[in-house]
Motif scaffolding. Structure first.
Motif, PDB file in Angstrom:
ATOM      1  N   LEU A   1       0.805  -1.222   0.000  1.00 18.27           N
ATOM      2  CA  LEU A   1       0.000   0.000   0.000  1.00 18.27           C
ATOM      3  C   LEU A   1       0.843   1.280   0.000  1.00 18.27           C
ATOM      4  N   PRO A   2       1.775   1.451   0.916  1.00 20.53           N
ATOM      5  CA  PRO A   2       2.551   2.704   0.928  1.00 20.53           C
ATOM      6  C   PRO A   2       3.594   2.794  -0.183  1.00 20.53           C
ATOM      7  N   GLU A   3       3.857   1.706  -0.881  1.00 20.56           N
ATOM      8  CA  GLU A   3       4.879   1.697  -1.927  1.00 20.56           C
ATOM      9  C   GLU A   3       4.388   2.231  -3.262  1.00 20.56           C
ATOM     10  N   CYS A   4       3.098   2.285  -3.478  1.00 20.27           N
ATOM     11  CA  CYS A   4       2.554   2.664  -4.782  1.00 20.27           C
ATOM     12  C   CYS A   4       2.599   4.180  -4.980  1.00 20.27           C
ATOM     13  N   PRO A   5       3.415   4.646  -5.920  1.00 16.36           N
ATOM     14  CA  PRO A   5       3.524   6.091  -6.130  1.00 16.36           C
ATOM     15  C   PRO A   5       2.306   6.698  -6.827  1.00 16.36           C
ATOM     16  N   ASN A   6       1.458   5.881  -7.414  1.00 17.13           N
ATOM     17  CA  ASN A   6       0.262   6.364  -8.107  1.00 17.13           C
ATOM     18  C   ASN A   6      -1.013   6.182  -7.291  1.00 17.13           C
ATOM     19  N   THR A   7      -0.885   5.763  -6.051  1.00 19.57           N
ATOM     20  CA  THR A   7      -2.028   5.440  -5.188  1.00 19.57           C
ATOM     21  C   THR A   7      -3.040   4.550  -5.894  1.00 19.57           C
ATOM     22  N   ALA A   8      -2.532   3.557  -6.597  1.00 19.74           N
ATOM     23  CA  ALA A   8      -3.393   2.610  -7.314  1.00 19.74           C
ATOM     24  C   ALA A   8      -3.832   1.455  -6.421  1.00 19.74           C
ATOM     25  N   ILE A   9      -3.175   1.282  -5.286  1.00 19.11           N
ATOM     26  CA  ILE A   9      -3.502   0.165  -4.393  1.00 19.11           C
ATOM     27  C   ILE A   9      -4.408   0.662  -3.269  1.00 19.11           C
ATOM     28  N   SER A  10      -5.458  -0.113  -2.998  1.00 22.28           N
ATOM     29  CA  SER A  10      -6.378   0.229  -1.913  1.00 22.28           C
ATOM     30  C   SER A  10      -6.856  -1.048  -1.236  1.00 22.28           C
ATOM     31  N   GLU A  11      -7.466  -0.864  -0.074  1.00 24.75           N
ATOM     32  CA  GLU A  11      -8.010  -2.011   0.633  1.00 24.75           C
ATOM     33  C   GLU A  11      -9.314  -2.422  -0.027  1.00 24.75           C
ATOM     34  N   GLY A  12      -9.401  -3.691  -0.378  1.00 25.15           N
ATOM     35  CA  GLY A  12     -10.632  -4.227  -0.932  1.00 25.15           C
ATOM     36  C   GLY A  12     -11.452  -4.852   0.178  1.00 25.15           C
ATOM     37  N   LYS A  13     -12.500  -5.553  -0.187  1.00 21.89           N
ATOM     38  CA  LYS A  13     -13.338  -6.203   0.826  1.00 21.89           C
ATOM     39  C   LYS A  13     -12.600  -7.320   1.552  1.00 21.89           C
ATOM     40  N   LYS A  14     -11.782  -8.086   0.793  1.00 21.53           N
ATOM     41  CA  LYS A  14     -11.059  -9.201   1.411  1.00 21.53           C
ATOM     42  C   LYS A  14      -9.546  -9.056   1.284  1.00 21.53           C
ATOM     43  N   ILE A  15      -9.085  -8.503   0.185  1.00 16.36           N
ATOM     44  CA  ILE A  15      -7.655  -8.348  -0.060  1.00 16.36           C
ATOM     45  C   ILE A  15      -7.407  -6.968  -0.666  1.00 16.36           C
ATOM     46  N   TYR A  16      -6.155  -6.597  -0.727  1.00 14.08           N
ATOM     47  CA  TYR A  16      -5.820  -5.344  -1.397  1.00 14.08           C
ATOM     48  C   TYR A  16      -6.124  -5.470  -2.881  1.00 14.08           C
ATOM     49  N   GLU A  17      -6.432  -4.336  -3.500  1.00 14.97           N
ATOM     50  CA  GLU A  17      -6.763  -4.313  -4.917  1.00 14.97           C
ATOM     51  C   GLU A  17      -5.931  -3.241  -5.610  1.00 14.97           C
TER      52      GLU A  17
END
Length: 82
Positions: free
Chosen positions: A16-32
């Motif tokens: 999550l903190p590694e993505c420079p484009n803020t493309a990663i977010s918390e999903g319902k069960k896993i990160y997306e």
């Protein structure tokens, strides 16, 4: 291409903190990963940082999103207009 997080994800919070484009977010069960925002770190780094920090190697190429390096660079530029 965009990347995708597989169902093997253990929600360790490393990517999550590694993505420079803020493309990663918390999903319902896993990160997306949002394929519209994912540039595979093109424009920032030589390699995707989320893949580098994932302890269980559950991030891979998204089969539905093929983009060349040039297309990823265009996407990066559009997302990071200053």
């Amino acid at each position: 291409m965009a990347l995708i997080i597989t169902t093997d994800c253990i929600n360790c919070d490393m990517c999550l903190p590694e993505c420079p484009n803020t493309a990663i977010s918390e999903g319902k069960k896993i990160y997306e990963i949002d394929p519209v925002r994912c540039t595979e770190c093109v424009g920032f780094y030589d390699h995707p940082t989320c893949i580098a920090v994932c302890p269980i190697h559950c991030i891979e190429q998204h089969p539905s999103y093929y983009e060349t390096k040039e297309a990823l660079l265009v996407k990066f530029q559009a997302l990071n207009i200053l």
